[in-house]
Structures are given as structure tokens and as C-alpha cells.
Design an enzyme around this catalytic site. Structure first.
Site, short mmCIF file in Angstrom:
data_model
loop_
_atom_site.label_atom_id
_atom_site.label_comp_id
_atom_site.label_asym_id
_atom_site.label_seq_id
_atom_site.Cartn_x
_atom_site.Cartn_y
_atom_site.Cartn_z
N ASP A 119 26.45 16.75 -11.99
CA ASP A 119 26.95 17.29 -13.26
C ASP A 119 25.94 17.02 -14.36
O ASP A 119 25.10 16.12 -14.25
CB ASP A 119 28.30 16.65 -13.63
CG ASP A 119 29.09 17.49 -14.63
OD1 ASP A 119 28.75 18.68 -14.83
OD2 ASP A 119 30.06 16.97 -15.20
N GLY A 120 26.03 17.82 -15.39
CA GLY A 120 25.22 17.66 -16.58
C GLY A 120 26.11 17.65 -17.80
O GLY A 120 27.22 18.19 -17.78
N GLU A 167 22.23 20.36 -15.80
CA GLU A 167 22.83 20.74 -14.50
C GLU A 167 21.74 20.89 -13.44
O GLU A 167 21.90 20.43 -12.31
CB GLU A 167 23.61 22.06 -14.64
CG GLU A 167 24.81 22.01 -15.56
CD GLU A 167 26.04 21.31 -15.00
OE1 GLU A 167 26.01 20.87 -13.83
OE2 GLU A 167 27.03 21.20 -15.74
N ASP A 221 29.95 21.92 -10.70
CA ASP A 221 30.82 22.79 -11.50
C ASP A 221 30.00 23.80 -12.30
O ASP A 221 30.52 24.44 -13.21
CB ASP A 221 31.76 21.98 -12.41
CG ASP A 221 31.04 21.08 -13.40
OD1 ASP A 221 29.81 21.26 -13.62
OD2 ASP A 221 31.70 20.19 -13.95
N HIS A 274 36.58 19.20 -14.90
CA HIS A 274 37.66 18.59 -15.69
C HIS A 274 39.03 18.96 -15.12
O HIS A 274 39.97 19.24 -15.87
CB HIS A 274 37.54 18.97 -17.17
CG HIS A 274 36.18 18.74 -17.72
ND1 HIS A 274 35.69 17.47 -17.99
CD2 HIS A 274 35.16 19.59 -17.99
CE1 HIS A 274 34.45 17.56 -18.43
NE2 HIS A 274 34.10 18.83 -18.43
N ASP A 327 30.73 13.38 -14.08
CA ASP A 327 30.83 13.76 -15.50
C ASP A 327 30.74 12.52 -16.38
O ASP A 327 30.00 12.51 -17.37
CB ASP A 327 32.15 14.52 -15.76
CG ASP A 327 32.29 14.90 -17.22
OD1 ASP A 327 31.50 15.73 -17.70
OD2 ASP A 327 33.19 14.35 -17.89
#
Length: 148
Positions: A11-12, A49, A71, A126, A136
Site C-alpha cells: 500500500d501507499g 503504490e 488496493d 479500508h 495502510d
């Protein structure tokens, strides 16, 4: 290449776009986990990302089967929908004839990805997916560390 599959969760995070950014990756194999993260003072979400996937793959010391959970449809679609092949054919130009953003990171990712057999899993961000939530948090912590 061994039959075991390494799970890579990435994740970023960015505060502003551009702004301070953080990336994170978790590698999982046979009950072992390794967490990686980092950040840039001035970045974009897409850049973070990309770096998360690059750094996760780079941490693997030998060719592997890797299931990448992310994501970012942007990163996944570049591989699964043939965008990268088109960009390369068009001299790193988009279909709108614009330069591809983050070309140097895409090129790094292509080098890292070529070493492995990769499958892609898009997860909803999320949404309570445990490892997605964890990367995250790590990405946000890395972002906050560079924005102090």
C-alpha cells in the site's frame, strides 16, 4: 522456481497529492512475515503504490511465485490490462500521446517483476481486510515520519 507462493501485501499513502508519501509492504511465507516501509518528503499516491510493490519484490532473494495483494487498480491494471506493453510500444507514451508518469518506477517494476511468477489480487481498501489495513497503517506511519 519453487512451488511455494509468497504473499506480498502492499500500500501507499500520501498527504496531499503531491505531498509527503509513505509506502509499505508485508511479505508472508510459511508463517513468517517481513514488514518493509519507507517514504518521500514530496511524492504522489501512485508513486508510493509503485514503490511498495517494487520494494516488496526487490526484497525477495530468489525467483518466486508471488501473489500480490494491493488496493491500487492503477498498478494492477498496468500489468493485467496490457497498459505497460502499450506504453512501451508507444515509446512510453499514453494513448493520449502524453509521457507516462513515473516511467522510471515502471521500468524498475518491470525488472523486478520479470524475476518472478506473479498473480495479482485487487482488494478493496479500508474494508477491514486485515493485511491491507496493516500495510495502510505502516504506509501512513512512514509518510508521517518524513513529514515531520
Amino acid at each position: 522456481m519453487n512451488d511455494e507462493v509468497v504473499e506480498l501485501w502492499t500500500d501507499g499513502a500520501c498527504a496531499g497529492n503531491p505531498g509527503p508519501g509513505g509506502w509499505a509492504a508485508i511479505l508472508r511465507l510459511r508463517g513468517h512475515e517481513r514488514e518493509l516501509s519507507g517514504g518521500e518528503v514530496e511524492s504522489t499516491n501512485n508513486r508510493m503504490e509503485l514503490l511498495a510493490v517494487i520494494m516488496g519484490l526487490r526484497a525477495l532473494t530468489r525467483p518466486c511465485q508471488v501473489k500480490i495483494h494491493l488496493d491500487s487498480s492503477y498498478v494492477m491494471n498496468a500489468f493485467t490490462k496490457g497498459w505497460l506493453a502499450s506504453w512501451q510500444r508507444n515509446g512510453w507514451r499514453t494513448s493520449a500521446k502524453q509521457p507516462v508518469k513515473n516511467q522510471e518506477l515502471w521500468q524498475e517494476l518491470l525488472v523486478e517483476a520479470a524475476r518472478h511468477q506473479i498473480s495479482w489480487v485487487l482488494v478493496k481498501g479500508h474494508a477491514g481486510v486485515a493485511f491491507n489495513e496493516r500495510v495502510d497503517v505502516l504506509a501512513v506511519l512512514a509518510r508521517d515520519a518524513v513529514s515531520l
